[in-house]
Design a protein around this motif. Structure first.
Motif, PDB file in Angstrom:
ATOM      1  N   VAL A 223       0.876  -1.178   0.000  1.00 34.19           N
ATOM      2  CA  VAL A 223       0.000   0.000   0.000  1.00 34.19           C
ATOM      3  C   VAL A 223       0.907   1.220   0.000  1.00 34.19           C
ATOM      4  O   VAL A 223       1.852   1.303   0.788  1.00 34.19           O
ATOM      5  N   SER A 224       0.657   2.150  -0.914  1.00 31.92           N
ATOM      6  CA  SER A 224       1.498   3.356  -0.940  1.00 31.92           C
ATOM      7  C   SER A 224       0.630   4.611  -1.015  1.00 31.92           C
ATOM      8  O   SER A 224      -0.460   4.586  -1.577  1.00 31.92           O
ATOM      9  N   VAL A 225       1.186   5.660  -0.438  1.00 27.56           N
ATOM     10  CA  VAL A 225       0.458   6.941  -0.449  1.00 27.56           C
ATOM     11  C   VAL A 225       1.174   7.898  -1.388  1.00 27.56           C
ATOM     12  O   VAL A 225       2.396   8.009  -1.362  1.00 27.56           O
TER      13      VAL A 225
ATOM     14  N   GLY B  33     -14.241  19.440  -1.236  1.00 28.76           N
ATOM     15  CA  GLY B  33     -13.263  18.731  -2.064  1.00 28.76           C
ATOM     16  C   GLY B  33     -13.949  17.699  -2.933  1.00 28.76           C
ATOM     17  O   GLY B  33     -15.153  17.784  -3.199  1.00 28.76           O
ATOM     18  N   ARG B  34     -13.172  16.712  -3.355  1.00 30.97           N
ATOM     19  CA  ARG B  34     -13.714  15.698  -4.258  1.00 30.97           C
ATOM     20  C   ARG B  34     -13.020  14.364  -3.965  1.00 30.97           C
ATOM     21  O   ARG B  34     -11.794  14.346  -3.762  1.00 30.97           O
ATOM     22  N   VAL B  35     -13.804  13.285  -3.919  1.00 30.76           N
ATOM     23  CA  VAL B  35     -13.185  11.963  -3.742  1.00 30.76           C
ATOM     24  C   VAL B  35     -13.156  11.260  -5.094  1.00 30.76           C
ATOM     25  O   VAL B  35     -13.934  11.595  -5.976  1.00 30.76           O
ATOM     26  N   PHE B  36     -12.264  10.319  -5.241  1.00 34.36           N
ATOM     27  CA  PHE B  36     -12.214   9.562  -6.502  1.00 34.36           C
ATOM     28  C   PHE B  36     -11.727   8.137  -6.239  1.00 34.36           C
ATOM     29  O   PHE B  36     -11.152   7.851  -5.164  1.00 34.36           O
ATOM     30  N   VAL B  37     -11.980   7.271  -7.201  1.00 28.75           N
ATOM     31  CA  VAL B  37     -11.510   5.879  -7.095  1.00 28.75           C
ATOM     32  C   VAL B  37     -11.219   5.340  -8.496  1.00 28.75           C
ATOM     33  O   VAL B  37     -11.915   5.670  -9.448  1.00 28.75           O
TER      34      VAL B  37
ATOM     35  N   ILE C 170      -4.544  20.063  -3.939  1.00 31.78           N
ATOM     36  CA  ILE C 170      -3.658  19.005  -3.451  1.00 31.78           C
ATOM     37  C   ILE C 170      -4.407  17.683  -3.621  1.00 31.78           C
ATOM     38  O   ILE C 170      -5.588  17.593  -3.249  1.00 31.78           O
ATOM     39  N   THR C 171      -3.724  16.686  -4.179  1.00 37.40           N
ATOM     40  CA  THR C 171      -4.349  15.378  -4.368  1.00 37.40           C
ATOM     41  C   THR C 171      -3.607  14.351  -3.513  1.00 37.40           C
ATOM     42  O   THR C 171      -2.380  14.256  -3.585  1.00 37.40           O
ATOM     43  N   VAL C 172      -4.382  13.637  -2.732  1.00 36.65           N
ATOM     44  CA  VAL C 172      -3.809  12.551  -1.935  1.00 36.65           C
ATOM     45  C   VAL C 172      -4.423  11.261  -2.450  1.00 36.65           C
ATOM     46  O   VAL C 172      -5.643  11.165  -2.589  1.00 36.65           O
ATOM     47  N   SER C 173      -3.574  10.281  -2.779  1.00 39.04           N
ATOM     48  CA  SER C 173      -4.126   9.004  -3.228  1.00 39.04           C
ATOM     49  C   SER C 173      -3.444   7.842  -2.532  1.00 39.04           C
ATOM     50  O   SER C 173      -2.249   7.897  -2.216  1.00 39.04           O
ATOM     51  N   VAL C 174      -4.237   6.809  -2.261  1.00 39.95           N
ATOM     52  CA  VAL C 174      -3.748   5.605  -1.590  1.00 39.95           C
ATOM     53  C   VAL C 174      -3.927   4.440  -2.565  1.00 39.95           C
ATOM     54  O   VAL C 174      -5.056   4.126  -2.967  1.00 39.95           O
ATOM     55  N   THR C 175      -2.816   3.860  -2.961  1.00 44.76           N
ATOM     56  CA  THR C 175      -2.861   2.784  -3.966  1.00 44.76           C
ATOM     57  C   THR C 175      -2.494   1.454  -3.319  1.00 44.76           C
ATOM     58  O   THR C 175      -1.526   1.381  -2.553  1.00 44.76           O
ATOM     59  N   ASP C 176      -3.282   0.427  -3.624  1.00 48.49           N
ATOM     60  CA  ASP C 176      -2.976  -0.896  -3.073  1.00 48.49           C
ATOM     61  C   ASP C 176      -2.887  -1.932  -4.180  1.00 48.49           C
ATOM     62  O   ASP C 176      -3.269  -1.674  -5.320  1.00 48.49           O
ATOM     63  N   THR C 177      -2.337  -3.084  -3.804  1.00 44.41           N
ATOM     64  CA  THR C 177      -2.262  -4.194  -4.761  1.00 44.41           C
ATOM     65  C   THR C 177      -3.309  -5.246  -4.362  1.00 44.41           C
ATOM     66  O   THR C 177      -3.072  -6.444  -4.468  1.00 44.41           O
ATOM     67  N   GLY C 178      -4.449  -4.755  -3.885  1.00 46.19           N
ATOM     68  CA  GLY C 178      -5.464  -5.637  -3.312  1.00 46.19           C
ATOM     69  C   GLY C 178      -6.372  -6.310  -4.318  1.00 46.19           C
ATOM     70  O   GLY C 178      -6.063  -6.413  -5.512  1.00 46.19           O
TER      71      GLY C 178
ATOM     72  N   SER D 253      -6.508  -1.143  -6.240  1.00 43.53           N
ATOM     73  CA  SER D 253      -7.335   0.070  -6.324  1.00 43.53           C
ATOM     74  C   SER D 253      -6.548   1.293  -5.894  1.00 43.53           C
ATOM     75  O   SER D 253      -5.549   1.189  -5.172  1.00 43.53           O
ATOM     76  N   THR D 254      -7.025   2.453  -6.362  1.00 44.14           N
ATOM     77  CA  THR D 254      -6.503   3.723  -5.871  1.00 44.14           C
ATOM     78  C   THR D 254      -7.682   4.564  -5.418  1.00 44.14           C
ATOM     79  O   THR D 254      -8.587   4.851  -6.203  1.00 44.14           O
ATOM     80  N   PHE D 255      -7.692   4.884  -4.142  1.00 43.88           N
ATOM     81  CA  PHE D 255      -8.711   5.782  -3.585  1.00 43.88           C
ATOM     82  C   PHE D 255      -8.022   7.088  -3.216  1.00 43.88           C
ATOM     83  O   PHE D 255      -6.883   7.065  -2.753  1.00 43.88           O
ATOM     84  N   GLY D 256      -8.693   8.197  -3.412  1.00 38.89           N
ATOM     85  CA  GLY D 256      -8.060   9.453  -3.041  1.00 38.89           C
ATOM     86  C   GLY D 256      -9.030  10.603  -2.952  1.00 38.89           C
ATOM     87  O   GLY D 256     -10.237  10.444  -3.121  1.00 38.89           O
ATOM     88  N   PHE D 257      -8.441  11.767  -2.687  1.00 38.70           N
ATOM     89  CA  PHE D 257      -9.277  12.967  -2.617  1.00 38.70           C
ATOM     90  C   PHE D 257      -8.476  14.189  -3.045  1.00 38.70           C
ATOM     91  O   PHE D 257      -7.237  14.183  -3.019  1.00 38.70           O
ATOM     92  N   VAL D 258      -9.207  15.200  -3.457  1.00 33.95           N
ATOM     93  CA  VAL D 258      -8.590  16.450  -3.898  1.00 33.95           C
ATOM     94  C   VAL D 258      -9.164  17.570  -3.038  1.00 33.95           C
ATOM     95  O   VAL D 258     -10.379  17.641  -2.840  1.00 33.95           O
TER      96      VAL D 258
END
Lengths: 470, 127
Positions: A375-377, A441-445, A388-396, A453-458
């Motif tokens: 899992v990486s941020v 803000g805004r969430v995305f996936v 600013i965009t923050v996203s959390v990516t996993d290999t799930g 998956s990559t989940f994040g927000f702006v």
């Protein structure tokens, strides 16, 4: 002058005779109508003649009086009965004519009024958003407003006076109308499901029967009010209560059962007693978290959430959240990485809420990633649009495409992933509420099933600047 | 060696554990699992005397599990007790159709579970 008067009198006598004849002879049907018209014409002519005659008589009398004062009284006394007869005749003929004219005027006014009322009623019917249709006593359509035409898919002009069932693809409404007519019930209400543009829509259908003096139904008025939204809200409320009760009862069941086991001495030794107590404590905490999540969502939705906004660094929040989740990731043998915070980019946000957002995204990522995964941020600043965009990516395990747009919904859980990990379906909803409702803000996936998956927000960058941190 | 065998099915580990301990402490041999599909396999293999299952579970729900059990001659007669945290009770008609011996609502009492198990088994023996 005498000759003129004589002719006038003759004309008058003839007119009177014609008039009396027209007025006294009664004839049936169209002949009577023709006679009436002729009578009216005769009466008109007669009136015209009489008026002229009266004017002439008056003028002659005046002339006689001035030219032959001696003869005046004699002549005048001779003319008096004639003048009186003329006046009487004039009054008699004038009266029906005036009455007829008044009636015609009244009828004209009534017609105008009816036209105005008709166009007014049409305008009202056409402006009603509800579908309104009226059927006669033989269940034939006699009136429908545009909303009814649109909903039921017919044109009033083509459908008029045809059996309702011939005009409707769905017989349920026609059946209700027929039943209302047969029952003669004044008003009856039904809930009706109709197909609207390919999807089912719900209508509150109010049927009213119109009765004549003898109590026979002469028409049925149907008003269909769209209640699909109300139905959806009611369903959502029921689902919410059902979900909440299920989610609350599960930890409560454990607390109750293990407490009873302790009371009943079912824990065999000290270790078992300790384990039971720990389970009770853990489940109580779970229950508390759940209640907090539900309350937070509810507070945000109702605008009652206290928000303590300040300029803060998302990079530092990410660092703290990673520290918090690290042990959970290690337990599952998952590598959790985040860039070291060098620049402290500021957002104007509530610290606790943003912490909850990042923790929820990280714990979800770890939860749905099999052992050995990562899992990486990522943290990205866009100077152009000031975000600013923050996203959390996993290999799930990823998310099936059909579920992508429901992921941030309340209590939604991916059916295919339920078996992989437990959850309440509230975490992502809370993320969306905090990011979008509270912080604009805004969430995305982004996700691919089986690939991660990559989940994040702006979020917008705060107006104050970025600062260097140690 | 216990002469009575029970299968406990629930996706909540703590629930499975507490019911299993209660039954074990009262002379049952207990099998456990966390989903309907493996519960069916275990039931077909071990022929338990009774099954205690949750209503809402992954893979196969409690009702789907019972339907599957009833459609298999080997498992059709096994009495089933259902535990449910849902706010609604299972309809009587469905209960009868699937031959569900009893339904208990969560939060439940392990004592009550044990008592119901004993009663159902007694009825089964007498039937």
């Amino acid at each position: 002058m005498k000759r003129v008067l004589g002719l006038c009198l003759l004309g008058l006598a003839l007119s009177c005779a014609g008039c009396i004849a027209a007025a006294t002879i009664a004839l049936p049907g169209p002949i009577l109508l023709a006679c009436g018209i002729l009578g009216l014409i005769a009466a008109g002519g007669l009136t015209y003649s009489l008026i002229h005659l009266a004017v002439d008589v008056h003028a002659m009398t005046k002339t006689l009086r001035s030219e032959h004062p001696i003869l005046d009284s004699v002549r005048c006394s001779a003319l008096k009965p004639l003048t009186a007869a003329l006046q009487e005749c004039l009054d008699k003929t004038n009266k029906p004519l005036l009455e007829a004219r008044r009636e015609i005027q009244d009828l004209g006014l009534q017609l105008q009024l009816l036209r105005r009322r008709k166009s007014g009623i049409e305008a009202i019917l056409n402006s009603i958003h509800d579908a309104v249709l009226v059927c006669d006593d033989q269940d034939r359509l006699i009136l429908a407003n545009p909303a009814a035409e649109k909903l039921l898919g017919f044109e009033s002009e083509k459908a008029a006076l045809k059996p309702l069932k011939d005009n409707l693809s769905d017989n349920s409404l026609a059946d209700l109308i027929i039943r209302a007519r047969s029952s003669k019930v004044r008003h009856v209400r039904h809930e009706l499901s109709l197909n609207r543009s390919g999807s089912a829509a719900w209508y509150d259908c109010l049927l009213s029967t119109v009765l004549d003096d003898s109590g026979q139904v002469i028409s049925v008025v149907a008003v269909l009010h769209d209640i699909t939204r109300e139905k959806e809200i009611s369903q959502a409320k029921n689902d919410f209560v059902s979900h909440v009760s299920h989610e609350l009862k599960t930890p409560l069941a454990s607390i109750n059962a293990y407490a009873e086991m302790l009371v009943d001495g079912e824990a065999q030794d000290e270790a078992a007693i300790r384990q039971f107590c720990e389970i009770i404590q853990g489940q109580a905490q779970r229950l508390n978290r759940l209640i907090e999540d539900i309350l937070n969502i509810s507070r945000i939705e109702s605008g009652l959430m206290k928000v303590n906004r300040q300029n803060l660094s998302l990079a530092l929040i990410i660092r703290d959240a990673v520290e918090m989740i690290q042990s959970y990731a290690q337990e599952k043998n998952i590598t959790l990485t985040a860039p070291a915070p060098i620049l402290c980019d500021q957002v104007y946000a509530d610290r606790d809420m943003m912490m909850q957002v990042v923790v929820n995204l990280l714990s979800n990522a770890v939860k749905y990633t099999p052992a050995g995964g990562s899992v990486s941020v990522q943290f990205e600043m866009n100077d152009v649009d000031g975000t600013i965009t923050v996203s959390v990516t996993d290999t799930g395990i990823g998310i099936p495409e059909q579920d992508m747009d429901k992921l941030f919904g309340k209590f939604f859980r991916v059916e295919a992933n339920k078996n992989f990990a437990k959850g309440t379906g509230l975490g992502l909803n809370l993320v969306r509420q905090i990011v979008e409702t509270v912080h604009n803000g805004r969430v995305f996936v982004r996700s691919k099933q089986g690939q991660g998956s990559t989940f994040g927000f702006v979020l917008p960058i705060a107006s104050s600047k970025t600062a260097l941190i140690a | 060696m216990a002469d009575r065998k029970a299968l406990v099915v629930d996706d909540e580990f703590h629930i499975v554990q507490v019911v299993a301990i209660k039954l074990k402490n009262n002379g049952f041999e207990v099998l456990t699992t966390d989903n309907g599909a493996s519960a069916y396999t275990l039931a077909a293999q071990h022929k338990p005397d009774i099954i205690i299952t949750d209503y809402q579970m992954p893979v196969l729900t409690g009702l789907e599990l019972i339907e599957k059990l009833r459609s298999d001659q080997q498992t059709a007669a096994i009495p089933v007790i259902m535990l449910t945290a849902r706010g609604f009770a299972i309809e009587d008609q469905q209960k009868q159709k699937l031959n569900i011996a009893a339904c208990l609502s969560k939060p439940f009492s392990p004592r009550e579970v044990l008592q119901t198990v004993e009663e159902v088994l007694k009825q089964t023996v007498h039937a």
